[in-house]
Design a protein around this motif. Sequence first.
Motif, PDB file in Angstrom:
ATOM      1  N   LYS A 232       2.589   1.600  -5.225  1.00  0.00           N
ATOM      2  CA  LYS A 232       3.326   1.018  -6.348  1.00  0.00           C
ATOM      3  C   LYS A 232       2.497   1.027  -7.617  1.00  0.00           C
ATOM      4  CE  LYS A 232       3.850  -2.787  -4.002  1.00  0.00           C
ATOM      5  NZ  LYS A 232       3.266  -2.281  -2.737  1.00  0.00           N
ATOM      6  N   THR A 233       1.230   0.611  -7.489  1.00  0.00           N
ATOM      7  CA  THR A 233       0.377   0.545  -8.668  1.00  0.00           C
ATOM      8  C   THR A 233       0.092   1.954  -9.196  1.00  0.00           C
ATOM      9  OG1 THR A 233      -0.544  -1.552  -7.945  1.00  0.00           O
ATOM     10  CG2 THR A 233      -1.838  -0.298  -9.539  1.00  0.00           C
ATOM     11  N   ALA A 234      -0.049   2.911  -8.287  1.00  0.00           N
ATOM     12  CA  ALA A 234      -0.251   4.302  -8.717  1.00  0.00           C
ATOM     13  C   ALA A 234       0.975   4.802  -9.482  1.00  0.00           C
ATOM     14  CB  ALA A 234      -0.534   5.187  -7.505  1.00  0.00           C
TER      15      ALA A 234
ATOM     16  N   GLU B 173      -0.717  14.931  -1.815  1.00  0.00           N
ATOM     17  CA  GLU B 173      -1.183  16.006  -2.687  1.00  0.00           C
ATOM     18  C   GLU B 173      -0.814  17.384  -2.124  1.00  0.00           C
ATOM     19  OE1 GLU B 173      -2.529  13.187  -2.284  1.00  0.00           O
ATOM     20  OE2 GLU B 173      -3.591  12.536  -4.071  1.00  0.00           O
TER      21      GLU B 173
ATOM     22  N   GLN C 241       0.795  -1.231   0.000  1.00  0.00           N
ATOM     23  CA  GLN C 241       0.000   0.000   0.000  1.00  0.00           C
ATOM     24  C   GLN C 241       0.833   1.290   0.000  1.00  0.00           C
ATOM     25  OE1 GLN C 241      -3.894   0.186   0.396  1.00  0.00           O
ATOM     26  NE2 GLN C 241      -3.148  -1.444  -0.931  1.00  0.00           N
TER      27      GLN C 241
HETATM   28  N1  LIG Z   1      -3.248  10.636  -1.318  1.00  0.00           N
HETATM   29  C1  LIG Z   1      -2.588   9.755  -2.035  1.00  0.00           C
HETATM   30  N2  LIG Z   1      -2.998   8.495  -2.035  1.00  0.00           N
HETATM   31  C2  LIG Z   1      -2.312   7.612  -2.768  1.00  0.00           C
HETATM   32  C3  LIG Z   1      -1.185   7.979  -3.543  1.00  0.00           C
HETATM   33  N3  LIG Z   1      -0.704   6.883  -4.160  1.00  0.00           N
HETATM   34  C4  LIG Z   1      -1.509   5.858  -3.794  1.00  0.00           C
HETATM   35  N4  LIG Z   1      -2.482   6.302  -2.953  1.00  0.00           N
HETATM   36  C5  LIG Z   1      -3.553   5.501  -2.349  1.00  0.00           C
HETATM   37  O1  LIG Z   1      -2.993   4.484  -1.553  1.00  0.00           O
HETATM   38  C6  LIG Z   1      -3.690   3.243  -1.753  1.00  0.00           C
HETATM   39  C7  LIG Z   1      -2.739   2.214  -2.251  1.00  0.00           C
HETATM   40  O2  LIG Z   1      -2.260   2.566  -3.533  1.00  0.00           O
HETATM   41  P1  LIG Z   1      -1.722   1.485  -4.568  1.00  0.00           P
HETATM   42  O3  LIG Z   1      -1.152   2.203  -5.716  1.00  0.00           O
HETATM   43  O4  LIG Z   1      -2.740   0.458  -4.820  1.00  0.00           O
HETATM   44  O5  LIG Z   1      -0.566   0.880  -3.643  1.00  0.00           O
HETATM   45  P2  LIG Z   1       0.238  -0.458  -3.885  1.00  0.00           P
HETATM   46  O6  LIG Z   1       1.585  -0.228  -3.291  1.00  0.00           O
HETATM   47  O7  LIG Z   1       0.185  -0.859  -5.304  1.00  0.00           O
HETATM   48  O8  LIG Z   1      -0.590  -1.480  -2.984  1.00  0.00           O
HETATM   49  P3  LIG Z   1      -0.384  -3.085  -2.949  1.00  0.00           P
HETATM   50  O9  LIG Z   1      -0.104  -3.540  -4.335  1.00  0.00           O
HETATM   51  O10 LIG Z   1      -1.645  -3.583  -2.382  1.00  0.00           O
HETATM   52  O11 LIG Z   1       0.771  -3.298  -2.017  1.00  0.00           O
HETATM   53  C8  LIG Z   1      -4.823   3.550  -2.718  1.00  0.00           C
HETATM   54  O12 LIG Z   1      -5.969   3.818  -1.975  1.00  0.00           O
HETATM   55  C9  LIG Z   1      -4.331   4.786  -3.436  1.00  0.00           C
HETATM   56  O13 LIG Z   1      -5.393   5.574  -3.904  1.00  0.00           O
HETATM   57  C10 LIG Z   1      -0.796   9.343  -3.528  1.00  0.00           C
HETATM   58  O14 LIG Z   1       0.162   9.752  -4.207  1.00  0.00           O
HETATM   59  N5  LIG Z   1      -1.519  10.188  -2.774  1.00  0.00           N
END
Ligand SMILES: Nc1nc2c(ncn2[C@@H]2O[C@H](COP(=O)(O)OP(=O)(O)OP(=O)(O)O)[C@@H](O)[C@H]2O)c(=O)[nH]1
Length: 356
Positions: A13-15, A205, A10
């Motif tokens: 990474k996906t973002a 943000e 979380q």
């Molecule tokens: N405010 C904010 N929220 C973010 C940002 N990047 C990601 N999020 C939030 O954080 C959560 C996790 O984002 P993901 O991109 O799914 O994170 P991840 O690392 O891929 O998660 P996993 O694959 O489950 O480990 C989501 O609810 C996103 O909307 C950011 O730059 N700003």
Amino acid sequence: MDLAIVGPAQSGKTAVFNALAAGHAQHSDARREHVAAVKIPDERLEKLGALVAAEKVTHAELRLYDLPPLFEKGRAASGEAAESLSRADGLILVVRHFRRPDVPHPLGNVDPGRDIDLFQSEMVLHDLGIVERRLEKLDITVRSARPEEREAGQRELATLQRARQYLEDGQPLRDHMAGGEEARVLANYGLLTLKALLVLVNLDEADIGRTAEIESEFRGRYGASVGAMCARLEAELAELEPEEAVEFRRELGMAEPAAPRILKQASDTLGLITFYTPVGTECRAWPVPAGMTALEAAGRIHTDMERGFIRAEAIAWKELMEIGSFAEAKKRGRLRSEGKQYVVQDGDVLHILFHV
Ligand SMILES: Nc1nc2c(ncn2[C@@H]2O[C@H](COP(=O)(O)OP(=O)(O)OP(=O)(O)O)[C@@H](O)[C@H]2O)c(=O)[nH]1
Ligand SMILES: [Mg+2]
């Protein structure tokens, strides 16, 4: 070249993947691993393509992999993700700087510095495990080896012992053993701390206006290879029509899109050089690690070329552009003839001669 996007759960990474891969070819395979091929802009390639009147100009690509969180169940990764991870030339480590009370942090509070340190230690431990297992096996093999095989085994043993020492001291191998003969010996073990690393601080943000400031704060602590962006916002803006995105950016007081800047940083941390192959109607750029030999470069193009390698004709991009054509360069004796061990230089235009 492959870049794996890694980090704790979380962290965004996906973002980050979505922000960097927007507008590029993407696919997800059956195991829901995201992969994207991202083109690296290259002015030299464009000019070379024009010079040789290429019908097709093929840019170098970075392959991006969006991996699941690592080190969750005592292992770095499993299945397909483990393969992508082991094959990757570099890592983008995404750590969370964004606050968002509605997205709980697995460790309770947001502390990107702590997350970087923890992840680095996990990578060191992971590598130490690999090195120790390999040392045990090799020790037995070397002792029972025939004299002529023993020497290579002993060299490998010595390299692994050095690697173990660094890892036991908590030091990533890239700072000590990247490049050269030792790196070659260690190349096939999938050692994470030997891979290039870009730390990517995923901003809130509210902190976009402080991007440069936060970046330099983290650089002070973790060295040059740090980037920062607000991944979620960048990913959302990348989905908009270009004019709309420009408007939004202006309203939010944001500079240029972050993706090209971050991709440039990533390819810089990879220490890539580029060589070019104008073959037939296609002109193509190949990014490779500095120090690669002509034989290895041939292998990047095609395994047949590596197997049947005879020699490479080489000329520097700049010189070819000045001379104006291959034929003229050949006539003037400016095409160098290079063997298997030739170390490819940035900007080399290569013609590999081979037979199969
Ligand atoms: N405010 C904010 N929220 C973010 C940002 N990047 C990601 N999020 C939030 O954080 C959560 C996790 O984002 P993901 O991109 O799914 O994170 P991840 O690392 O891929 O998660 P996993 O694959 O489950 O480990 C989501 O609810 C996103 O909307 C950011 O730059 N700003
Ligand atoms: Mg994810």
